[in-house]
Design an enzyme around this catalytic site. Structure first.
Site, mmCIF file in Angstrom:
data_model
loop_
_atom_site.group_PDB
_atom_site.id
_atom_site.type_symbol
_atom_site.label_atom_id
_atom_site.label_comp_id
_atom_site.label_asym_id
_atom_site.label_seq_id
_atom_site.Cartn_x
_atom_site.Cartn_y
_atom_site.Cartn_z
ATOM 1 N N LYS A 136 0.965 -1.256 0.253
ATOM 2 C CA LYS A 136 0.044 0.355 -0.427
ATOM 3 C C LYS A 136 1.010 0.996 0.282
ATOM 4 C CE LYS A 136 -0.779 -0.081 5.076
ATOM 5 N NZ LYS A 136 -1.851 -0.695 5.942
ATOM 6 N N HIS B 157 -7.073 10.416 6.092
ATOM 7 C CA HIS B 157 -8.031 9.729 6.734
ATOM 8 C C HIS B 157 -9.369 11.477 7.237
ATOM 9 C CE1 HIS B 157 -4.895 6.970 7.728
ATOM 10 N NE2 HIS B 157 -6.125 6.054 8.293
ATOM 11 N N ASP C 267 -8.546 1.145 0.232
ATOM 12 C CA ASP C 267 -7.969 1.659 1.810
ATOM 13 C C ASP C 267 -9.640 2.490 2.637
ATOM 14 O OD1 ASP C 267 -7.089 2.106 3.969
ATOM 15 O OD2 ASP C 267 -6.103 4.760 2.671
#
Length: 493
Positions: free
Chosen positions: A179, A192, A263
């Protein structure tokens, strides 16, 4: 001619296919009844987060056994990167070095052994897929979310260590997921919380961002996780997780044939302004196969996402063939992972690194010593006081222990505690612990006021003027190495 798996997939209804591409998470350390029902209906997998692993490795194993008992083919995944990002060892800290420390040592044998140690730990806990390693090249030292999770600021060493870590993990019977494609290292925002942009030409990406992912593919990585980042050179509008041109790069240029894992879709970079169900549909349309939803989600949300996928197939936004392809790819790889980890018998013992009181692996401690960088000459630290400057960790790291046990805590925006003022008046040296001070001006200002004898930088070692110890991230072996260095300079604790 279609394989038996593909034919079976085609015969199932769309609602079942929609569940088969979802990997959500619930709250708590036991399997809730509503999630058991989802698994029985064909839920693709479960991603474990901190709330699921808080009771320790034996509890985690009981949980994964319960999940696999309901649906043997369900993927159980977790973020276990070593170093700063750990789910199984969140209470004490990781027993193995993190990527930045491994990159600093630059010993591929140690990196491979570390990946294997993590894999043995996860296999003992009944986990199938590790959402690691991080293949991002941390070329931006001010990156707020990658940092010590990266092996290097340069592509070639990052690629070599990514491949070695994947090989080590696989040798223990656990699948790896590199990732965050196409590369989150040259960004200055945390996906995020917001939507970062990777604004570089494709030629730069080819020489930097894509190199570790190509190495992971060559090493046989089972899955690749998307990044919620906009790449204007490929798609000026949608983040990579939702972008067909970005995910097409992984398939067409790198030749990846495994599972593309999104994700977490609850992150602002993916679902901000559109919601998780819509993000799920767009990600499937773009080419993702297995959708990570995020931590502690109610079963009602999973049903809502399932319904959105079914509706998207009905109205033609999502081709049934694309959904079948995604579900079929997940099922094919589930079989591959079962072949790798071995189902009969499953691992049944708790691995040594999972035992809280177990001695650390001497090779990890030796590696931590090699990773340690001392800038300048350490002064006499007799009678030194250890002061921690607390900072909020990014969401990926979470609120976990870090640093040595402090004698005092100095907070940004507050007067130094009386114990620190008294120590300064007595001429006692200060050892001040920080994380990523170079990108936090407020921490830099506090350091200037404290005038420490030495700084222990547990984060990414950015620019700093003064004496400093850099272990390249937090881990329990790193703590041993730092303690040894301080004691060699006279620290008495």
């Amino acid at each position: 001619m279609p394989t038996a798996t593909v034919l079976a997939t085609q015969q199932r209804d769309v609602a079942t296919l929609a569940l088969g591409v979802l990997m959500p998470s619930f709250r708590g350390t036991t399997l809730p009844a509503d999630y058991a029902a989802l698994l029985a209906e064909g839920l693709g997998g479960i991603c474990l987060f901190g709330t699921n692993t808080a009771a320790g490795p034996a509890s985690v194993r009981a949980l994964t056994d319960a999940i696999h008992a309901v649906r043997p083919g369900a993927v159980v995944a977790v973020d276990e990167e070593g170093g700063d990002v750990t789910r199984l060892h969140a209470a004490q800290g990781s027993p193995v070095l993190g990527p930045a420390a491994l990159g600093a040592v630059d010993d591929l044998g140690l990196t491979r052994a570390t990946g294997r140690a993590v894999g043995l730990d996860l296999a003992a806990a009944g986990i199938d897929l590790d959402l690691a390693p991080v293949a991002d090249v941390n070329s931006n030292p001010d990156n707020p979310v990658i940092g010590t999770r990266s092996f290097s600021a340069d592509a070639a060493p990052a690629a070599a260590h990514v491949a070695a870590w994947v090989e080590g993990l696989r040798s223990a019977g656990v699948a790896a997921c590199a990732k965050h494609f196409p590369g989150h290292g040259d960004t200055g925002q945390d996906s995020h919380l917001e939507l970062p942009t990777l604004d570089v030409p494709l030629a730069v990406m080819a020489e930097r961002e894509l190199v570790p992912f190509a190495a992971a593919v060559e090493a046989g990585v089972a899955a690749v996780m998307t990044g919620h980042i906009v790449v204007p050179a490929l798609d000026p509008d949608l983040p990579g997780t939702l972008s067909a041109p970005v995910l097409g790069l992984l398939r067409e240029r790198l030749g990846f044939r495994g599972v593309i894992v999104s994700d977490a879709l609850d992150m602002a970079g993916a679902s901000g302004g559109r919601g998780i169900p819509e993000a799920a549909v767009l990600s499937l349309v773009a080419g993702a196969d297995l959708l990570c939803v995020g931590p502690a989600k109610p079963a009602a949300l999973v049903r809502e996402i399932q319904a959105a996928i079914v509706a998207a197939v009905a109205d033609g936004r999502l081709a049934r063939e694309r959904l079948e392809e995604a579900a079929g790819r997940v099922e094919t790889c589930q079989g591959t992972w079962r072949d790798v980890r071995g189902d009969s018998p499953r691992h049944v013992t708790i691995s040594p690194v999972s035992r809280g009181n177990a001695a650390l692996d001497p090779a990890q401690v030796a590696g931590a010593r090699r990773a340690l960088r001392i800038e300048g000459t350490l002064p006499d630290l007799q009678g030194a006081m250890v002061v921690t400057v607390p900072t909020t960790a990014n969401v990926a790291v979470g609120e976990v222990p870090w640093g040595l046990e402090p004698d005092a805590i100095a907070r940004v925006g507050e007067e130094p505690p009386p114990a620190v003022t008294a120590a300064q008046a007595e001429g006692r040296p200060l050892i001040v612990q920080v994380r990523d001070a170079h990108r936090r001006p407020e921490v830099g200002a506090l350091l200037a006021a404290l005038a420490p004898a030495v700084v222990v930088e547990w984060g990414w070692p950015g620019a700093y003027d003064g004496g400093r110890i850099c272990p390249h991230g937090w881990s329990r072996p790193g703590a041993v190495a730092v303690t040894e260095a301080l004691r060699a300079a006279g620290w008495g604790r």
